[in-house]
Scaffold this active site. Structure first.
Site, PDB file in Angstrom:
ATOM      1  N   LYS A 221       2.926   2.876  11.714  1.00  0.00           N
ATOM      2  CA  LYS A 221       1.475   2.957  11.502  1.00  0.00           C
ATOM      3  C   LYS A 221       1.158   2.898  10.013  1.00  0.00           C
ATOM      4  O   LYS A 221       1.484   3.806   9.259  1.00  0.00           O
ATOM      5  CB  LYS A 221       0.891   4.259  12.061  1.00  0.00           C
ATOM      6  CG  LYS A 221      -0.645   4.184  12.064  1.00  0.00           C
ATOM      7  CD  LYS A 221      -1.326   5.501  12.255  1.00  0.00           C
ATOM      8  CE  LYS A 221      -1.618   6.221  10.994  1.00  0.00           C
ATOM      9  NZ  LYS A 221      -2.528   5.516  10.054  1.00  0.00           N
ATOM     10  N   GLU A 295       8.288  12.470   3.059  1.00  0.00           N
ATOM     11  CA  GLU A 295       8.185  12.053   1.653  1.00  0.00           C
ATOM     12  C   GLU A 295       6.752  12.353   1.240  1.00  0.00           C
ATOM     13  O   GLU A 295       5.829  11.637   1.623  1.00  0.00           O
ATOM     14  CB  GLU A 295       8.454  10.541   1.517  1.00  0.00           C
ATOM     15  CG  GLU A 295       9.822  10.092   1.972  1.00  0.00           C
ATOM     16  CD  GLU A 295      10.899  10.372   0.934  1.00  0.00           C
ATOM     17  OE1 GLU A 295      10.570  10.751  -0.198  1.00  0.00           O
ATOM     18  OE2 GLU A 295      12.079  10.217   1.277  1.00  0.00           O
ATOM     19  N   CYS A 329       3.133   8.454  -5.944  1.00  0.00           N
ATOM     20  CA  CYS A 329       3.540   9.840  -5.694  1.00  0.00           C
ATOM     21  C   CYS A 329       4.346  10.394  -6.856  1.00  0.00           C
ATOM     22  O   CYS A 329       4.294  11.571  -7.169  1.00  0.00           O
ATOM     23  CB  CYS A 329       4.370   9.885  -4.422  1.00  0.00           C
ATOM     24  SG  CYS A 329       5.663   8.633  -4.425  1.00  0.00           S
ATOM     25  N   GLU A 426      -2.233  17.295  -7.240  1.00  0.00           N
ATOM     26  CA  GLU A 426      -2.030  15.856  -7.387  1.00  0.00           C
ATOM     27  C   GLU A 426      -3.398  15.179  -7.520  1.00  0.00           C
ATOM     28  O   GLU A 426      -4.234  15.286  -6.625  1.00  0.00           O
ATOM     29  CB  GLU A 426      -1.334  15.372  -6.107  1.00  0.00           C
ATOM     30  CG  GLU A 426      -0.711  14.032  -6.226  1.00  0.00           C
ATOM     31  CD  GLU A 426      -0.011  13.625  -4.932  1.00  0.00           C
ATOM     32  OE1 GLU A 426      -0.410  14.080  -3.844  1.00  0.00           O
ATOM     33  OE2 GLU A 426       0.942  12.850  -5.027  1.00  0.00           O
TER      34      GLU A 426
HETATM   35  P1  NAD Z   1      -2.307  11.009   3.952  1.00  0.00           P
HETATM   36  O1  NAD Z   1      -1.385  12.139   4.231  1.00  0.00           O
HETATM   37  O2  NAD Z   1      -3.752  11.272   4.018  1.00  0.00           O
HETATM   38  O3  NAD Z   1      -2.039   9.813   4.960  1.00  0.00           O
HETATM   39  C1  NAD Z   1      -0.764   9.245   5.098  1.00  0.00           C
HETATM   40  C2  NAD Z   1      -0.648   8.609   6.468  1.00  0.00           C
HETATM   41  O4  NAD Z   1      -0.700   9.635   7.455  1.00  0.00           O
HETATM   42  C3  NAD Z   1      -1.782   7.645   6.807  1.00  0.00           C
HETATM   43  O5  NAD Z   1      -1.248   6.574   7.536  1.00  0.00           O
HETATM   44  C4  NAD Z   1      -2.691   8.499   7.677  1.00  0.00           C
HETATM   45  O6  NAD Z   1      -3.491   7.751   8.564  1.00  0.00           O
HETATM   46  C5  NAD Z   1      -1.693   9.352   8.428  1.00  0.00           C
HETATM   47  N1  NAD Z   1      -2.197  10.624   8.938  1.00  0.00           N
HETATM   48  C6  NAD Z   1      -3.277  11.337   8.537  1.00  0.00           C
HETATM   49  N2  NAD Z   1      -3.384  12.474   9.253  1.00  0.00           N
HETATM   50  C7  NAD Z   1      -2.352  12.480  10.130  1.00  0.00           C
HETATM   51  C8  NAD Z   1      -1.910  13.397  11.132  1.00  0.00           C
HETATM   52  N3  NAD Z   1      -2.550  14.535  11.383  1.00  0.00           N
HETATM   53  N4  NAD Z   1      -0.792  13.093  11.831  1.00  0.00           N
HETATM   54  C9  NAD Z   1      -0.111  11.959  11.587  1.00  0.00           C
HETATM   55  N5  NAD Z   1      -0.485  11.056  10.656  1.00  0.00           N
HETATM   56  C10 NAD Z   1      -1.589  11.308   9.934  1.00  0.00           C
HETATM   57  O7  NAD Z   1      -1.870  10.444   2.536  1.00  0.00           O
HETATM   58  P2  NAD Z   1      -2.507   9.239   1.750  1.00  0.00           P
HETATM   59  O8  NAD Z   1      -3.740   9.736   1.093  1.00  0.00           O
HETATM   60  O9  NAD Z   1      -2.587   8.021   2.597  1.00  0.00           O
HETATM   61  O10 NAD Z   1      -1.368   8.928   0.669  1.00  0.00           O
HETATM   62  C11 NAD Z   1      -1.280   9.571  -0.523  1.00  0.00           C
HETATM   63  C12 NAD Z   1      -0.208  10.636  -0.466  1.00  0.00           C
HETATM   64  O11 NAD Z   1       1.057  10.056  -0.156  1.00  0.00           O
HETATM   65  C13 NAD Z   1      -0.012  11.306  -1.797  1.00  0.00           C
HETATM   66  O12 NAD Z   1       0.080  12.693  -1.612  1.00  0.00           O
HETATM   67  C14 NAD Z   1       1.313  10.723  -2.296  1.00  0.00           C
HETATM   68  O13 NAD Z   1       1.977  11.548  -3.221  1.00  0.00           O
HETATM   69  C15 NAD Z   1       2.054  10.559  -1.034  1.00  0.00           C
HETATM   70  N6  NAD Z   1       3.152   9.587  -1.196  1.00  0.00           N
HETATM   71  C16 NAD Z   1       4.439  10.045  -1.250  1.00  0.00           C
HETATM   72  C17 NAD Z   1       5.500   9.161  -1.423  1.00  0.00           C
HETATM   73  C18 NAD Z   1       6.934   9.632  -1.482  1.00  0.00           C
HETATM   74  O14 NAD Z   1       7.841   8.785  -1.417  1.00  0.00           O
HETATM   75  N7  NAD Z   1       7.181  10.917  -1.593  1.00  0.00           N
HETATM   76  C19 NAD Z   1       5.243   7.787  -1.536  1.00  0.00           C
HETATM   77  C20 NAD Z   1       3.927   7.354  -1.487  1.00  0.00           C
HETATM   78  C21 NAD Z   1       2.881   8.270  -1.305  1.00  0.00           C
END
Ligand code: NAD
Length: 516
Positions: A221, A295, A329, A426
């Site tokens: 997804k 992650e 991230c 963040e």
């Molecule tokens: P997010 O957590 O809002 O969303 C990430 C994904 O999870 C999206 O596809 C979203 O639709 C889905 N999602 C949302 N709620 C959910 C739930 N309850 N159950 C299952 N899936 C759900 O994050 P974002 O705003 O899209 O991305 C930014 C974040 O990602 C930042 O915190 C960043 O640091 C992190 N990130 C981490 C890494 C890493 O390798 N550690 C890499 C890239 C981004």
């Protein structure tokens, strides 16, 4: 006290703070007051062509090797954040759609993929990697249109790494016995993979390539603001004749992700995203047989010692936080500078951000593209306001942002203390928090003073100091005298609230196998 918005205007920078005071160390020397870096660095526009891009008006789901309308009957808009133009409608998968994707993955896993010899699976991955290379230009333009990141980033960083990940894991598919000598590596079954918006194709590659190499089938997804390139990747899977159902792509927001996490026939969840959502997923899979890797977010510290090559260090800081709109991230969003070089570093930083070009992400000359969504822009603005209210001083270049779209200028805060929200949370935008330190011990203590532990950077001339500091930093990745360098052979992952499990390298195979 009334908040003072603008306390000083120089030609190149604006300094704002919340209490009216200002840091004299930031004042421009008289000789520099007339500099206007914006003019000095203006180039003719050089936008990448996008007229050959074929966008569908509607993107259905990709299940069992075919594009299918969602059972939900619902679609949502995907917007170009640089223009606010509607690019396409994306299907919103509900629990029934997710169930169809999971059963398609289960069938493909049991009937085809798990039985296929590793060398045959590897051939599909090589084929996918080569097709990605062939279509790299088109995919980079699409990534930039849908996500707002600069074409420089999507073309020169994202796409080469996407192909490299498929090539790398293609090589492992028939060598799993050598990866884990003396043990047998069995696939887990169906993997549910949920990814964020900051590196849509790259995060998909990080997850898909090792899972497929190990013999798992997948339900992926993408994030709701950046689904389009994953669906173009699905077309590549069709061209590569990947057996139907081995990869299924469902689009939607949090509810769709939750349906994947909660589906009883999913064996493994791989999630990249925010720490808040990661914690919810952890609670949801607790007590089930599902394996999990997380992650999550980061608040990386870049540490500059007095003996560092300062020009190189400032350039590394700039590329680590600004060239990607801060949407990384592992972005070096905290800068720790040893006191003796603080004024010098600040002056360089201030001058350098004044030369950065913010604008059309399809323009090859743009350094900073659009913020991914209105919601993300509001989050950045709210955190910047909190920094001002808590007494930090904000430095921003004076530049005109495009009238349409979501933009934020490259900015940094001085006068930051460890308790400020901008030092702890963040921001995920082009905003840096600068702090000082006196001794190496203090640098380590400050760097580790966060709930996260994803990455860090050390800048010094002394190799011995690098080893000493690195061994004390609680971060999954530490770069020395460079920043944000990636390679498929290197594992990546976090400590503490940045999650657990590793992606990339040999370590990246482990979350997708059962060792017997
Ligand atoms: P997010 O957590 O809002 O969303 C990430 C994904 O999870 C999206 O596809 C979203 O639709 C889905 N999602 C949302 N709620 C959910 C739930 N309850 N159950 C299952 N899936 C759900 O994050 P974002 O705003 O899209 O991305 C930014 C974040 O990602 C930042 O915190 C960043 O640091 C992190 N990130 C981490 C890494 C890493 O390798 N550690 C890499 C890239 C981004």
């Amino acid at each position: 006290m009334a908040r003072q918005k603008t306390v000083r205007r120089a030609e190149a920078v604006v300094v704002r703070n919340g209490n009216g005071s200002r840091d004299e160390r930031l004042a421009l020397p008289r000789s520099e007051r007339r500099l206007n870096f914006g003019d000095k660095w203006s180039y003719a526009p050089a936008p990448e062509a996008s007229d050959y891009i074929k966008l569908r008006s509607r993107y259905p789901l990709f299940i069992n090797g075919k594009f299918v309308a969602p059972k939900s009957g619902r679609y949502f808009d995907s917007i170009n954040p640089a223009t606010e133009e509607n690019l396409a409608e994306i299907a919103e998968a509900n629990a029934k759609d997710v169930a169809a994707a999971v059963s398609s993955a289960r069938r493909a896993y049991e009937k085809v993929w798990r039985k296929m010899p590793g060398r045959e699976r590897g051939k599909y991955l090589y084929r996918i990697a080569r097709l990605i290379q062939e279509k790299a230009r088109e995919l980079a333009v699409l990534e930039t249109m849908d996500g707002g990141k600069t074409i420089k980033e999507s073309r020169d960083i994202d796409l080469p790494l996407v192909a490299a990940h498929f090539f790398y894991y293609a090589g492992w598919a028939d060598k799993l016995d050598y990866a884990f000598p003396g043990r047998r590596a069995e696939p887990l079954g169906v993997a549910g993979q949920i990814i964020p918006w900051n590196f849509p194709l790259l995060m998909a590659a990080w997850k898909l390539a090792p899972a497929l190499a190990c013999g798992n089938a997948v339900v992926l997804k993408p994030a709701e603001t950046t689904s389009i390139t994953a669906l173009h990747l699905a077309e590549i899977f069709q061209q590569a004749e990947l057996p139907d159902g081995v990869v299924n792509i469902v689009t939607g927001a949090g509810e769709t992700g939750r349906a994947i996490v909660e589906h009883p026939d999913v064996d493994k969840i791989a999630f990249t995203g925010s720490t808040d959502v990661g914690k919810r997923i952890l609670q949801s899979v607790a007590g089930t047989k599902k394996k999990l890797t997380l992650e999550l977010g980061g608040k990386a510290a870049n540490i500059i010692f007095e003996d560092a090559p300062l020009d190189q260090a400032v350039e590394g800081i700039i590329s680590g936080i600004y060239f990607n709109q801060g949407h990384v991230c592992c972005a070096g969003s905290r800068l720790l500078v040893q006191e003796g070089v603080f004024p010098h570093v600040i002056r360089k930083l201030r001058d350098r951000i004044s030369t950065l070009r913010v604008g059309n992400p399809l323009d090859k000359n743009s350094d900073i593209g659009a913020i991914n969504s209105r919601m993300q822009l509001e989050k950045i603005c709210e955190l910047v306001d909190s920094g001002l209210k808590q007494g930090a001083e904000l430095v921003q270049p004076r530049l005109r942002l495009p009238a349409k779209g979501y933009w934020y200028p490259p900015s940094f805060f001085t006068g930051v203390t460890a308790s400020h929200r901008i030092a702890q949370e963040e921001i995920f935008g082009p905003v840096l928090s600068v702090m000082t330190f006196r001794t190496p011990e203090e640098a380590v203590e400050r760097a580790n003073n966060t709930a996260y532990g994803l990455s860090a950077g050390v800048w010094t001339d002394k190799g011995s100091k690098i080893f000493k500091i690195v061994s004390k930093l609680r971060a999954g990745v530490v770069w020395a005298n460079t920043y944000n360098k990636f390679d498929p052979t290197s594992p990546f992952g976090g400590y503490k609230e940045s999650g657990f499990g590793r992606e990339g390298g040999l370590h990246g195979l482990l979350p997708y196998v059962q060792l017997t």
